[in-house]
Design a protein around this motif. Structure first.
Motif, short mmCIF file in Angstrom:
data_model
loop_
_atom_site.label_atom_id
_atom_site.label_comp_id
_atom_site.label_asym_id
_atom_site.label_seq_id
_atom_site.Cartn_x
_atom_site.Cartn_y
_atom_site.Cartn_z
N SER A 121 0.83 -1.21 0.00
CA SER A 121 0.00 0.00 0.00
C SER A 121 0.87 1.26 0.00
CB SER A 121 -0.92 0.00 1.22
OG SER A 121 -0.17 -0.05 2.42
N TYR A 122 2.03 1.19 0.61
CA TYR A 122 2.89 2.37 0.67
C TYR A 122 3.60 2.60 -0.66
CZ TYR A 122 1.88 1.81 5.57
OH TYR A 122 1.22 1.67 6.77
N GLN A 123 3.90 1.53 -1.37
CA GLN A 123 4.46 1.68 -2.71
C GLN A 123 3.41 2.28 -3.65
OE1 GLN A 123 7.43 1.42 -3.71
NE2 GLN A 123 8.52 0.04 -2.31
N GLN A 124 2.15 1.88 -3.49
CA GLN A 124 1.07 2.45 -4.30
C GLN A 124 0.92 3.94 -4.00
OE1 GLN A 124 -2.77 0.80 -3.51
NE2 GLN A 124 -3.73 1.73 -5.31
N LEU B 7 3.20 5.88 -2.96
CA LEU B 7 4.37 6.56 -3.51
C LEU B 7 4.17 6.82 -5.00
CD1 LEU B 7 7.28 7.58 -3.38
CD2 LEU B 7 8.06 5.21 -3.65
N THR B 8 3.66 5.82 -5.72
CA THR B 8 3.42 6.00 -7.16
C THR B 8 2.40 7.11 -7.41
OG1 THR B 8 3.90 3.66 -7.53
CG2 THR B 8 2.74 4.83 -9.27
N GLN B 9 1.34 7.13 -6.58
CA GLN B 9 0.32 8.17 -6.73
C GLN B 9 0.92 9.55 -6.44
OE1 GLN B 9 -2.98 7.83 -7.77
NE2 GLN B 9 -2.78 10.09 -7.85
N VAL C 20 2.82 14.85 -8.45
CA VAL C 20 3.88 15.84 -8.67
C VAL C 20 4.01 16.14 -10.15
CG1 VAL C 20 6.37 16.20 -8.55
CG2 VAL C 20 5.17 15.28 -6.57
N ALA C 21 3.96 15.10 -10.96
CA ALA C 21 4.07 15.33 -12.41
C ALA C 21 2.90 16.17 -12.91
CB ALA C 21 4.12 13.98 -13.13
N ALA D 106 5.40 10.01 1.22
CA ALA D 106 5.21 8.66 0.69
C ALA D 106 6.54 7.90 0.64
CB ALA D 106 4.58 8.74 -0.70
N GLN D 107 7.60 8.60 0.25
CA GLN D 107 8.92 7.97 0.23
C GLN D 107 9.36 7.58 1.65
OE1 GLN D 107 11.06 11.15 -1.68
NE2 GLN D 107 10.86 10.22 -3.73
#
Length: 406
Positions: free
Chosen positions: A121-124, A126-128, A133-134, A191-192
């Motif tokens: 869930s934390y990797q997800q 982070l991706t979000q 940011v983009a 997130a990181q």
């Protein structure tokens, strides 16, 4: 008839011999003693001076005078790690891995991986966050372009001065897009960080005291994972009395940083010792003992010849300052009531309260007692005969015979 006469003659001669023997024996006996009681002059002999002295009670004494000695302060304390950490979970999740080194009694290095928490869930997240940011960067670029177009149109309009509203040049829109990008970056940073928190690591070189997790257990934010003690050094808080502080130099924490004061530590049974130093002194009195403490530090306690484990009770020997005009007495010279017994110039027992400066190696070091003799001889060293082993039956003013003992 002849036989009877012979018997009579023999009997008479025997009786005569006995009488002669008794007379001779009586002549040899001394005359009878005079039963009259002797006079006092006849029965009492004059007592010499040496005989009178021998009748005095004898006490062992030591002869002392004031000299200079280096004080020693002795205190007690418990070795404690500088850092005691209850390791807690920063994020929630299921424990997926536990390091074999994460066990009580193990020493681990700083940054060592102790365990892992499921990070899906934390990797997800982070991706979000990266996507946000983009998108925020894109929105900012578009807003910057629209702002430039608005400014160009205003200039082409030929109007003078500033626009009536900042919305004309899209200034608020640009500020909003910039803030949105900053917020997206902070979300990405969090997130990181959350992903990194799924890796449980040691914050310093530590001794594992306890482990409270196992593979498959679920932890929440703040759940206790284990207990760690730092191993770089241990501290011993040594409370001292006011008298003990007087026997030490005036320590200054800033000076102790540059020149630590050496301290020798002994185990409770006296079989082991360690070398430490005074790192700092506390500037407050504890509520329990109402005493001030100094902090002794031992570096690398688990790398000593004999390991100094946290929780060890130790005895600290601290060299103090030099004290002048001090008596060195055997510890037995102090009575149970805290008095010093001595023999004065007239051979009489006397006593005075003992003012103990410090004790060391079976000796007690005290301030000289003041008597009429020493008060009159202020410029001379006071030499006294101190009773080595005072008895509870001693009475002030008793005449005694002092015998100097080594």
């Amino acid at each position: 008839m002849k036989l009877n006469r012979v018997n009579v003659i023999v009997t008479v001669l025997s009786l005569g011999s006995i009488a002669v023997a008794l007379g001779y024996t009586a002549a040899q006996l001394p005359p009878p003693a005079n039963k009259k009681a002797p006079t006092a002059e006849q029965s009492v002999k004059p007592v010499t001076t040496s005989a009178a002295v021998s009748l005095l009670p004898q006490v062992g004494v030591v002869v002392v005078n004031g000299q200079e000695y280096q004080a020693e302060v002795v205190g007690f304390g418990e070795a404690r790690p500088r850092y005691e950490l209850t390791l807690s979970a920063e994020v929630s999740g299921k424990i997926t891995q536990v390091n074999r080194q994460f066990e009580s009694g193990q020493v681990i290095k700083k940054g060592a991986l102790l365990g892992k928490i499921n990070d899906t869930s934390y990797q997800q997240a982070l991706t979000q966050a990266q996507t946000d940011v983009a998108q925020a960067e894109l929105d900012l670029l578009e807003e910057q372009r629209q702002g430039e177009q608005a400014k160009a149109e205003w200039l082409r309009s030929g109007l003078s001065g500033e626009p009536a509203s900042p919305l004309v040049l899209r200034t608020p829109q640009l500020a909003q897009a910039t803030a949105a990008l900053d917020n997206a970056k902070q979300a990405l940073k969090k997130a990181q960080q959350d992903v990194s928190y799924t890796h449980i690591t040691a914050p310093f070189d530590a001794l594992v005291v306890s482990r409270d997790i196992q593979p498959g257990s679920y932890v929440q934010t703040g759940s206790q994972l284990g207990t760690l003690y730092s191993v770089a050094e241990v501290e011993i808080s040594v409370p001292l009395s006011e008298l003990q502080w007087q026997n030490l130099p005036a320590f200054d924490n800033a000076q102790l940083v540059k020149a630590p004061w050496d301290v020798t530590l002994f185990s409770a049974d006296g079989l082991h010792q360690w070398q430490g130093y005074i790192e700092r002194v506390e500037q407050h009195l504890t509520q329990t003992s109402r005493q001030r403490s100094l902090i002794v530090v031992v570096d690398n306690p688990l790398l000593q010849t004999t390991d100094l484990y946290p929780g060890t009770f130790v005895k600290a020997h601290i060299n103090g300052k030099s004290l002048s005009n001090i008596w060195q007495l055997p510890s037995s010279a102090i009575s149970q009531q805290g008095d010093i017994w001595f023999v004065d110039d007239q051979g009489l027992l006397a006593k005075a309260p003992a003012t103990v400066a410090f004790e060391k190696d079976g000796f007690v070091y005290v301030s000289p007692i003041v008597t009429e003799q020493t008060n009159e001889q202020k410029n001379q060293p006071s030499v006294m005969q101190i009773v080595k082993r005072p008895l509870s039956s001693f009475k002030v003013g008793t005449k005694v015979l002092a015998k100097v003992e080594v």
